[in-house]
Design a protein around this motif. Structure first.
Motif, PDB file in Angstrom:
ATOM      1  N   TYR A   1     -48.840 -89.874 -66.174  1.00 34.99           N
ATOM      2  CA  TYR A   1     -48.448 -90.380 -67.488  1.00 34.99           C
ATOM      3  C   TYR A   1     -47.170 -89.651 -67.940  1.00 34.99           C
ATOM      4  CZ  TYR A   1     -53.211 -92.227 -67.594  1.00 34.99           C
ATOM      5  OH  TYR A   1     -54.380 -92.893 -67.297  1.00 34.99           O
ATOM      6  N   PRO A   2     -45.978 -90.222 -67.694  1.00 34.20           N
ATOM      7  CA  PRO A   2     -44.749 -89.590 -68.191  1.00 34.20           C
ATOM      8  C   PRO A   2     -44.687 -89.701 -69.714  1.00 34.20           C
ATOM      9  CG  PRO A   2     -44.300 -91.143 -66.397  1.00 34.20           C
ATOM     10  CD  PRO A   2     -45.698 -91.391 -66.859  1.00 34.20           C
ATOM     11  N   VAL A   3     -44.475 -88.574 -70.396  1.00 33.27           N
ATOM     12  CA  VAL A   3     -44.474 -88.543 -71.861  1.00 33.27           C
ATOM     13  C   VAL A   3     -43.324 -87.661 -72.352  1.00 33.27           C
ATOM     14  CG1 VAL A   3     -46.944 -88.962 -72.142  1.00 33.27           C
ATOM     15  CG2 VAL A   3     -46.111 -86.615 -71.879  1.00 33.27           C
ATOM     16  N   ALA A   4     -42.930 -87.895 -73.614  1.00 35.40           N
ATOM     17  CA  ALA A   4     -41.917 -87.044 -74.239  1.00 35.40           C
ATOM     18  C   ALA A   4     -42.545 -85.782 -74.814  1.00 35.40           C
ATOM     19  CB  ALA A   4     -41.187 -87.820 -75.335  1.00 35.40           C
ATOM     20  N   ASP A   5     -43.856 -85.848 -75.167  1.00 38.26           N
ATOM     21  CA  ASP A   5     -44.566 -84.699 -75.730  1.00 38.26           C
ATOM     22  C   ASP A   5     -45.821 -84.458 -74.909  1.00 38.26           C
ATOM     23  OD1 ASP A   5     -45.720 -82.731 -77.224  1.00 38.26           O
ATOM     24  OD2 ASP A   5     -46.142 -83.983 -78.975  1.00 38.26           O
ATOM     25  N   ALA A   6     -45.819 -83.380 -74.147  1.00 41.75           N
ATOM     26  CA  ALA A   6     -46.931 -83.105 -73.226  1.00 41.75           C
ATOM     27  C   ALA A   6     -48.067 -82.359 -73.897  1.00 41.75           C
ATOM     28  CB  ALA A   6     -46.433 -82.296 -72.023  1.00 41.75           C
ATOM     29  N   THR A   7     -48.004 -82.151 -75.219  1.00 42.81           N
ATOM     30  CA  THR A   7     -49.104 -81.463 -75.912  1.00 42.81           C
ATOM     31  C   THR A   7     -50.124 -82.440 -76.488  1.00 42.81           C
ATOM     32  OG1 THR A   7     -47.952 -81.411 -78.047  1.00 42.81           O
ATOM     33  CG2 THR A   7     -47.542 -79.580 -76.521  1.00 42.81           C
TER      34      THR A   7
ATOM     35  N   LEU B   1     -47.950 -90.331 -52.536  1.00 39.14           N
ATOM     36  CA  LEU B   1     -47.099 -91.463 -52.895  1.00 39.14           C
ATOM     37  C   LEU B   1     -47.882 -92.772 -52.900  1.00 39.14           C
ATOM     38  CD1 LEU B   1     -44.207 -92.546 -53.454  1.00 39.14           C
ATOM     39  CD2 LEU B   1     -43.933 -92.768 -50.966  1.00 39.14           C
ATOM     40  N   PHE B   2     -48.839 -92.922 -51.977  1.00 42.08           N
ATOM     41  CA  PHE B   2     -49.554 -94.190 -51.822  1.00 42.08           C
ATOM     42  C   PHE B   2     -50.851 -94.245 -52.630  1.00 42.08           C
ATOM     43  CE2 PHE B   2     -47.139 -93.405 -47.897  1.00 42.08           C
ATOM     44  CZ  PHE B   2     -46.307 -94.510 -47.928  1.00 42.08           C
ATOM     45  N   GLU B   3     -51.211 -93.172 -53.312  1.00 41.72           N
ATOM     46  CA  GLU B   3     -52.453 -93.155 -54.089  1.00 41.72           C
ATOM     47  C   GLU B   3     -52.181 -92.788 -55.550  1.00 41.72           C
ATOM     48  OE1 GLU B   3     -55.165 -90.530 -52.205  1.00 41.72           O
ATOM     49  OE2 GLU B   3     -55.355 -91.723 -50.371  1.00 41.72           O
ATOM     50  N   THR B   4     -50.981 -93.100 -56.010  1.00 40.05           N
ATOM     51  CA  THR B   4     -50.581 -92.712 -57.368  1.00 40.05           C
ATOM     52  C   THR B   4     -50.116 -93.928 -58.156  1.00 40.05           C
ATOM     53  OG1 THR B   4     -49.915 -90.501 -56.617  1.00 40.05           O
ATOM     54  CG2 THR B   4     -49.025 -91.253 -58.730  1.00 40.05           C
ATOM     55  N   THR B   5     -50.565 -94.018 -59.399  1.00 41.96           N
ATOM     56  CA  THR B   5     -50.111 -95.055 -60.316  1.00 41.96           C
ATOM     57  C   THR B   5     -49.438 -94.378 -61.514  1.00 41.96           C
ATOM     58  OG1 THR B   5     -51.968 -96.470 -59.696  1.00 41.96           O
ATOM     59  CG2 THR B   5     -50.776 -97.039 -61.726  1.00 41.96           C
ATOM     60  N   TYR B   6     -48.293 -94.924 -61.911  1.00 44.15           N
ATOM     61  CA  TYR B   6     -47.552 -94.381 -63.050  1.00 44.15           C
ATOM     62  C   TYR B   6     -47.805 -95.276 -64.268  1.00 44.15           C
ATOM     63  CZ  TYR B   6     -45.130 -91.528 -59.590  1.00 44.15           C
ATOM     64  OH  TYR B   6     -44.845 -90.637 -58.580  1.00 44.15           O
ATOM     65  N   PHE B   7     -48.354 -94.700 -65.320  1.00 51.28           N
ATOM     66  CA  PHE B   7     -48.628 -95.438 -66.554  1.00 51.28           C
ATOM     67  C   PHE B   7     -47.544 -95.100 -67.583  1.00 51.28           C
ATOM     68  CE2 PHE B   7     -52.663 -95.367 -64.406  1.00 51.28           C
ATOM     69  CZ  PHE B   7     -53.249 -96.598 -64.710  1.00 51.28           C
ATOM     70  N   LEU B   8     -46.752 -96.102 -67.918  1.00 51.15           N
ATOM     71  CA  LEU B   8     -45.625 -95.889 -68.831  1.00 51.15           C
ATOM     72  C   LEU B   8     -45.937 -96.465 -70.210  1.00 51.15           C
ATOM     73  CD1 LEU B   8     -42.676 -96.902 -66.469  1.00 51.15           C
ATOM     74  CD2 LEU B   8     -43.771 -94.665 -66.715  1.00 51.15           C
TER      75      LEU B   8
ATOM     76  N   ASN C   1     -32.969-101.650 -75.248  1.00 50.76           N
ATOM     77  CA  ASN C   1     -31.993-102.033 -74.228  1.00 50.76           C
ATOM     78  C   ASN C   1     -31.629-100.892 -73.279  1.00 50.76           C
ATOM     79  OD1 ASN C   1     -30.895-104.954 -74.903  1.00 50.76           O
ATOM     80  ND2 ASN C   1     -31.227-103.909 -76.862  1.00 50.76           N
ATOM     81  N   ALA C   2     -32.302 -99.753 -73.442  1.00 54.14           N
ATOM     82  CA  ALA C   2     -32.058 -98.647 -72.520  1.00 54.14           C
ATOM     83  C   ALA C   2     -32.537 -99.029 -71.122  1.00 54.14           C
ATOM     84  CB  ALA C   2     -32.787 -97.391 -72.999  1.00 54.14           C
ATOM     85  N   SER C   3     -31.934 -98.393 -70.139  1.00 51.62           N
ATOM     86  CA  SER C   3     -32.336 -98.635 -68.754  1.00 51.62           C
ATOM     87  C   SER C   3     -33.807 -98.311 -68.571  1.00 51.62           C
ATOM     88  CB  SER C   3     -31.508 -97.769 -67.814  1.00 51.62           C
ATOM     89  OG  SER C   3     -31.958 -97.862 -66.488  1.00 51.62           O
ATOM     90  N   ASN C   4     -34.450 -99.032 -67.697  1.00 60.98           N
ATOM     91  CA  ASN C   4     -35.879 -98.855 -67.456  1.00 60.98           C
ATOM     92  C   ASN C   4     -36.187 -97.437 -67.005  1.00 60.98           C
ATOM     93  OD1 ASN C   4     -38.374 -99.059 -65.516  1.00 60.98           O
ATOM     94  ND2 ASN C   4     -38.471-100.811 -66.902  1.00 60.98           N
ATOM     95  N   VAL C   5     -37.254 -96.858 -67.584  1.00 58.02           N
ATOM     96  CA  VAL C   5     -37.674 -95.505 -67.219  1.00 58.02           C
ATOM     97  C   VAL C   5     -37.951 -95.412 -65.725  1.00 58.02           C
ATOM     98  CG1 VAL C   5     -39.435 -93.734 -67.550  1.00 58.02           C
ATOM     99  CG2 VAL C   5     -38.614 -95.050 -69.501  1.00 58.02           C
TER     100      VAL C   5
ATOM    101  N   VAL D   1     -47.675 -99.289 -64.175  1.00 62.36           N
ATOM    102  CA  VAL D   1     -48.369-100.080 -65.194  1.00 62.36           C
ATOM    103  C   VAL D   1     -47.730 -99.701 -66.535  1.00 62.36           C
ATOM    104  CG1 VAL D   1     -50.537-100.534 -66.385  1.00 62.36           C
ATOM    105  CG2 VAL D   1     -50.522-100.179 -63.898  1.00 62.36           C
ATOM    106  N   GLU D   2     -47.264-100.694 -67.272  1.00 61.50           N
ATOM    107  CA  GLU D   2     -46.565-100.433 -68.533  1.00 61.50           C
ATOM    108  C   GLU D   2     -47.395-100.936 -69.703  1.00 61.50           C
ATOM    109  OE1 GLU D   2     -41.994-100.638 -70.211  1.00 61.50           O
ATOM    110  OE2 GLU D   2     -42.609-101.911 -68.547  1.00 61.50           O
ATOM    111  N   ILE D   3     -47.569-100.078 -70.709  1.00 68.65           N
ATOM    112  CA  ILE D   3     -48.372-100.398 -71.889  1.00 68.65           C
ATOM    113  C   ILE D   3     -47.528-100.171 -73.132  1.00 68.65           C
ATOM    114  CG2 ILE D   3     -50.444 -99.808 -73.226  1.00 68.65           C
ATOM    115  CD1 ILE D   3     -51.709 -98.862 -70.595  1.00 68.65           C
ATOM    116  N   GLY D   4     -47.476-101.165 -74.012  1.00 65.29           N
ATOM    117  CA  GLY D   4     -46.661-101.076 -75.220  1.00 65.29           C
ATOM    118  C   GLY D   4     -47.409-100.441 -76.380  1.00 65.29           C
ATOM    119  N   THR D   5     -46.670 -99.635 -77.182  1.00 63.41           N
ATOM    120  CA  THR D   5     -47.220 -99.040 -78.399  1.00 63.41           C
ATOM    121  C   THR D   5     -46.180 -99.164 -79.507  1.00 63.41           C
ATOM    122  OG1 THR D   5     -46.372 -96.847 -77.813  1.00 63.41           O
ATOM    123  CG2 THR D   5     -48.629 -97.374 -77.162  1.00 63.41           C
TER     124      THR D   5
END
Length: 640
Positions: free
Chosen positions: A496-502, A581-588, A616-620, A632-636
């Motif tokens: 889970y890439p995040v701006a705030d890891a706390t 690499l083959f067993e990881t999913t990135y949730f954005l 309009n920023a480039s995709n993470v 997997v991308e989830i909107g908030t």
């Protein structure tokens, strides 16, 4: 046996020296083609602009000697002493430009407990002025060269702007080939250009050797002192001889310090000095040549070949600021002052050689607009100097802090060196500001607009992270209280890439709420860009186990590092965590930013502008080089 080993060792050392020598020559040639094209085309228009009737400088013997003397000594003091000798030493781990210099100065300020925020903002402002230079330099260089068509046939004058626009279009379309490729082809042409400048200068000096009096700085001082208040009008024209000095620092990361220094000392400066002296000698013999003193240096049968060469040199002149703009954009993105843009790395050997398509096309549009709007190199000359001189002034101020904090110079020594530099730059700025209403407003307006956008983005990101932190659930408390038995444990790794890891990522909460799924390994990932160009691999990753299959990872990158997240996560293996690499999913989490209801009209404007830039920023995924089939991308929705 020992003799053979000795011979092999000597042979190996000789091969190594030869390879290093060839590499240095290649870098010098590339630097000549990319870095010095801008300042190398200044002889096309500088002398003509100094004696423009609006500047009030009479075209006589004393003024000619004095004006050429000022040009020569300006090249010595500003370009050679300030940039080639001093500023190029202020490389931030091999990188140059306003932002790299500001980051270097800010690091020193932080060590002594002083905030580096103001210094970083000064660097941002310098970067915005550099973008202004990036628009005007290609426009004036190409127009100045193509205007030679009028000397071939006056009827061709009407085609100057259309031909110039076509030339610019071709230039920007070849940028995707990369700085190294462009420099490899442009280098020999620019080297030929400087050779022609030197030879024609020597020929004309021989016919009027009295012009060599200009080498005496007393003539430069006398010329400036006799101008009175009109000095500032003259300075606004003389600064044209210095344009391109800032670009050689911005392009430091593309070629390195020594190739740039050696190219200047061995070829560029001698050729420029000889050509300016040659133009002065020509005007001593024939004042009517002031209509175009550069092309009048040549016999009539050489005008067309020189026109073609000058056009090619002008095209190449634009390369210095274009490639510099790419470097500064990347630095600004990773320092948090610009939204993400897609970066293409054009060299497997030189990581500083990059291409950013969005910047490329925006610059092209700006250059074409300037060409059509101003219509001639003389009209653009009024707009040209302000962006360059403002960047020079900011560089001198930042250099003082680098001398004090990084180089540990005594206060008196830093003041002794920087005070004259700041005073000279301030005079250059005032000389250019006088022409504000004649076109100088254009780069200032462009810089102010860019600075506003960069501030909106930086403040918006800060507010977004703060809001997420305020509304989020504390990650460590969440992990302590969770009962993993209530959820199906998927035998994979979730990142889970995040701006705030706390705090707990929104994507993780949504995944648990809607799918009732918890992965066996859950990585809360925070990517941090530091105000240094490069972060070594041994400091790349920080891993903190939280329990119940949760880890918090911080990846550290410099503002010139290539942020490859999957590759960096492989380093977690040494910390007891395998991220396959083959067993990881990135949730954005895609943050849909909206303005808070209680905000003012100005706040809503800034919030809506930030939201537009964020959408309009480039995709993470592409920015962090995440595998496209594992996302997997989830909107908030977040209110700021």
């Amino acid at each position: 046996m020992q003799k053979n080993e000795l011979q092999s060792s000597v042979t190996g050392q000789a091969s190594s020296v030869e390879a290093a020598s060839q590499s240095m020559r290649a870098l010098m040639l590339g630097a000549i083609g990319v870095v010095y094209g801008d300042i190398g085309t200044s002889p096309l228009y500088t002398v003509k602009e100094i004696f423009d009737p609006h500047d009030g400088v009479a075209l006589n013997h004393a003024n000619l000697i004095g004006a050429i003397s000022v040009i020569i000594w300006a090249l010595i003091l500003v370009v050679t002493l300030k940039y080639v000798v001093l500023v190029l030493r202020a490389d931030n781990n091999g990188e140059g430009g306003s932002l790299a210099l500001a980051a270097l100065a800010a690091m020193g300020a932080k060590k002594n407990g002083r905030s580096g925020k103001i210094l970083l903002l000064a660097g941002v402002l310098g970067a915005t002025f550099f973008y202004g230079d990036g628009v005007i330099t290609p426009a004036i260089s190409v127009l100045g060269a193509v205007e030679g068509l009028g000397l071939v046939a006056p009827s061709l004058g009407q085609y100057v702007v259309p031909v110039s626009v076509l030339v610019i279009a071709v230039l920007f379309f070849v940028q995707r080939l990369g700085t190294g490729t462009v420099g490899r082809y442009f280098g020999p042409l620019i080297a030929l250009w400087f050779g022609v400048l030197a030879i024609v200068g020597v020929v004309n000096i021989a016919s009027a050797p009295s012009i060599l009096e200009a080498l005496n700085p007393a003539h430069a001082i006398s010329f400036l002192m006799h101008r009175g208040w009109a000095l500032f009008f003259v300075v606004g024209a003389i600064v044209l001889a210095l344009t391109g000095a800032e670009a050689l620092y911005a392009d430091l990361g593309h070629f390195g310090r020594r190739p740039i220094q050696w190219a200047w000392m061995s070829l560029v400066f001698p050729a420029l000095a000889l050509n300016y002296l040659g133009q002065g000698a020509l005007l001593l013999r024939d004042v009517s040549a002031i209509e175009n003193p550069f092309y009048r240096l040549f016999p009539s049968y050489m005008v067309i070949p020189v026109l073609l060469l000058a056009t090619m040199a002008a095209i190449i002149a634009s390369q210095a600021v274009i490639s510099g703009a790419y470097s500064i954009t990347k630095q600004a993105m990773q320092l948090g002052y610009l939204p993400r843009m897609r970066i293409t790395y054009t060299s497997a050997k030189e990581s500083g050689q990059i291409y950013i398509a969005a910047i490329n096309w925006m610059l092209m549009a700006g250059v074409m607009a300037a060409m059509v709007g101003f219509g001639s190199s003389s009209a653009l000359a009024s707009a040209y100097g302000i962006a360059v001189t403002m960047t020079m002034l900011i560089t001198s101020v930042l250099l003082y802090f680098v001398m004090r904090e990084q180089w540990q110079w005594p206060v008196w020594m830093a003041w002794l060196v920087c005070t004259p530099l700041v005073l000279v730059d301030a005079v250059l700025v005032l000389g250019c500001l006088i022409k504000f209403f004649d076109g100088g407003w254009f780069p200032l307006a462009l810089a102010c607009g860019l600075f506003f956008l960069m501030r909106v983005w930086a403040q918006g990101r800060h507010q977004l992270v703060s809001r997420i932190h305020q509304e989020g659930v504390d990650l460590e408390q969440f992990v302590e209280r969770i009962d993993p038995q209530h959820y199906y444990r998927c035998p994979r790794t979730a990142v889970y890439p995040v701006a705030d890891a706390t705090t707990v990522p929104h994507a993780l909460l949504h995944n648990m709420k809607h799918n009732s799924v918890l992965h066996e390994r859950n990585v809360v990932l925070n990517v941090v860009f530091h105000d240094v160009p490069w972060v070594p691999m041994q400091r790349r990753i920080e891993v903190q186990p939280l329990g119940h299959g949760f880890w918090r990872i911080v990846l550290n990158f410099g503002f010139m590092n290539r942020p490859d997240v999957p590759q960096a996560l492989e380093l977690a293996y040494s910390h007891g965590l395998t991220v396959s690499l083959f067993e990881t999913t990135y949730f954005l989490s895609r943050d849909n930013v909206v303005a808070a209801a209680h905000s003012s009209a100005w706040q809503r404007l800034c919030s809506n502008l930030f939201a537009y830039m964020n959408r309009n920023a480039s995709n993470v995924a592409s920015f962090f080089r995440l595998p496209a089939n594992a996302i997997v991308e989830i909107g908030t929705q977040v209110r700021i």
